[in-house]
Design a protein around this motif. Structure first.
Motif, PDB file in Angstrom:
ATOM      1  N   ALA A 121     -57.805  17.908 -63.891  1.00  0.00           N
ATOM      2  CA  ALA A 121     -58.005  18.142 -65.326  1.00  0.00           C
ATOM      3  C   ALA A 121     -56.909  17.463 -66.133  1.00  0.00           C
ATOM      4  N   GLY A 122     -55.687  17.487 -65.619  1.00  0.00           N
ATOM      5  CA  GLY A 122     -54.583  16.806 -66.289  1.00  0.00           C
ATOM      6  C   GLY A 122     -54.790  15.311 -66.346  1.00  0.00           C
ATOM      7  N   GLU A 123     -55.306  14.748 -65.264  1.00  0.00           N
ATOM      8  CA  GLU A 123     -55.619  13.313 -65.246  1.00  0.00           C
ATOM      9  C   GLU A 123     -56.682  12.981 -66.287  1.00  0.00           C
ATOM     10  N   HIS A 124     -57.631  13.876 -66.460  1.00  0.00           N
ATOM     11  CA  HIS A 124     -58.695  13.668 -67.447  1.00  0.00           C
ATOM     12  C   HIS A 124     -58.108  13.649 -68.867  1.00  0.00           C
ATOM     13  N   VAL A 125     -57.211  14.569 -69.150  1.00  0.00           N
ATOM     14  CA  VAL A 125     -56.557  14.613 -70.469  1.00  0.00           C
ATOM     15  C   VAL A 125     -55.725  13.345 -70.660  1.00  0.00           C
ATOM     16  N   ALA A 126     -54.971  12.961 -69.635  1.00  0.00           N
ATOM     17  CA  ALA A 126     -54.137  11.759 -69.727  1.00  0.00           C
ATOM     18  C   ALA A 126     -54.991  10.511 -69.970  1.00  0.00           C
ATOM     19  N   ALA A 127     -56.121  10.419 -69.276  1.00  0.00           N
ATOM     20  CA  ALA A 127     -57.010   9.261 -69.476  1.00  0.00           C
ATOM     21  C   ALA A 127     -57.529   9.232 -70.908  1.00  0.00           C
ATOM     22  N   GLY A 128     -57.859  10.379 -71.449  1.00  0.00           N
ATOM     23  CA  GLY A 128     -58.320  10.443 -72.840  1.00  0.00           C
ATOM     24  C   GLY A 128     -57.252   9.995 -73.812  1.00  0.00           C
ATOM     25  N   ILE A 129     -56.016  10.368 -73.536  1.00  0.00           N
ATOM     26  CA  ILE A 129     -54.907   9.939 -74.400  1.00  0.00           C
ATOM     27  C   ILE A 129     -54.728   8.426 -74.295  1.00  0.00           C
ATOM     28  N   ARG A 130     -54.758   7.902 -73.069  1.00  0.00           N
ATOM     29  CA  ARG A 130     -54.596   6.447 -72.890  1.00  0.00           C
ATOM     30  C   ARG A 130     -55.697   5.662 -73.594  1.00  0.00           C
ATOM     31  N   ASN A 131     -56.905   6.176 -73.571  1.00  0.00           N
ATOM     32  CA  ASN A 131     -58.049   5.475 -74.167  1.00  0.00           C
ATOM     33  C   ASN A 131     -58.010   5.441 -75.689  1.00  0.00           C
ATOM     34  N   THR A 132     -57.247   6.335 -76.298  1.00  0.00           N
ATOM     35  CA  THR A 132     -57.180   6.356 -77.760  1.00  0.00           C
ATOM     36  C   THR A 132     -56.020   5.539 -78.311  1.00  0.00           C
ATOM     37  N   ARG A 133     -55.158   5.067 -77.446  1.00  0.00           N
ATOM     38  CA  ARG A 133     -53.992   4.288 -77.888  1.00  0.00           C
ATOM     39  C   ARG A 133     -54.322   2.842 -78.021  1.00  0.00           C
TER      40      ARG A 133
ATOM     41  N   ALA B 213     -42.131  13.828 -75.237  1.00  0.00           N
ATOM     42  CA  ALA B 213     -42.471  15.249 -75.207  1.00  0.00           C
ATOM     43  C   ALA B 213     -42.981  15.611 -73.816  1.00  0.00           C
ATOM     44  N   VAL B 214     -42.517  16.722 -73.277  1.00  0.00           N
ATOM     45  CA  VAL B 214     -43.028  17.264 -72.017  1.00  0.00           C
ATOM     46  C   VAL B 214     -43.860  18.484 -72.374  1.00  0.00           C
ATOM     47  N   VAL B 215     -45.141  18.441 -72.001  1.00  0.00           N
ATOM     48  CA  VAL B 215     -46.049  19.534 -72.339  1.00  0.00           C
ATOM     49  C   VAL B 215     -46.500  20.205 -71.047  1.00  0.00           C
ATOM     50  N   THR B 216     -46.155  21.478 -70.878  1.00  0.00           N
ATOM     51  CA  THR B 216     -46.618  22.232 -69.718  1.00  0.00           C
ATOM     52  C   THR B 216     -47.960  22.878 -70.044  1.00  0.00           C
ATOM     53  N   GLY B 217     -48.775  23.058 -69.016  1.00  0.00           N
ATOM     54  CA  GLY B 217     -50.111  23.611 -69.238  1.00  0.00           C
ATOM     55  C   GLY B 217     -51.000  22.634 -69.977  1.00  0.00           C
ATOM     56  N   ALA B 218     -50.759  21.334 -69.768  1.00  0.00           N
ATOM     57  CA  ALA B 218     -51.414  20.293 -70.559  1.00  0.00           C
ATOM     58  C   ALA B 218     -52.828  19.941 -70.116  1.00  0.00           C
ATOM     59  N   ALA B 219     -53.334  20.573 -69.075  1.00  0.00           N
ATOM     60  CA  ALA B 219     -54.663  20.217 -68.577  1.00  0.00           C
ATOM     61  C   ALA B 219     -55.791  20.872 -69.359  1.00  0.00           C
ATOM     62  N   SER B 220     -55.476  21.876 -70.171  1.00  0.00           N
ATOM     63  CA  SER B 220     -56.554  22.539 -70.916  1.00  0.00           C
ATOM     64  C   SER B 220     -55.990  23.312 -72.102  1.00  0.00           C
ATOM     65  N   GLY B 221     -56.889  23.737 -72.947  1.00  0.00           N
ATOM     66  CA  GLY B 221     -56.554  24.632 -74.053  1.00  0.00           C
ATOM     67  C   GLY B 221     -55.494  24.108 -75.004  1.00  0.00           C
TER      68      GLY B 221
END
Length: 57
Positions: A45-57, A12-20
């Protein structure tokens, strides 16, 4: 179908993925098994979201 595997094998490609809504969508798709590509002009902010996703896997 298990929600953890609902999108297994999908990308999946998600645009505007850094917030909201974009960030919530990226997290949900990842939780449901998709490989997610995050796109946003807010790089940090996008890196922060990506790190959160990586940490939950």
């Amino acid at each position: 179908m298990n929600s953890a595997t609902r999108f297994s094998g999908e990308v999946a490609v998600v645009t505007g993925a850094a917030s909201g809504i974009g960030a919530a969508t990226a997290r949900r798709l990842a939780d449901e098994g998709a490989a997610v590509v995050l796109a946003d002009v807010a790089e940090a902010a996008g890196e922060h979201v990506a790190a959160g996703i990586r940490n939950t896997r």
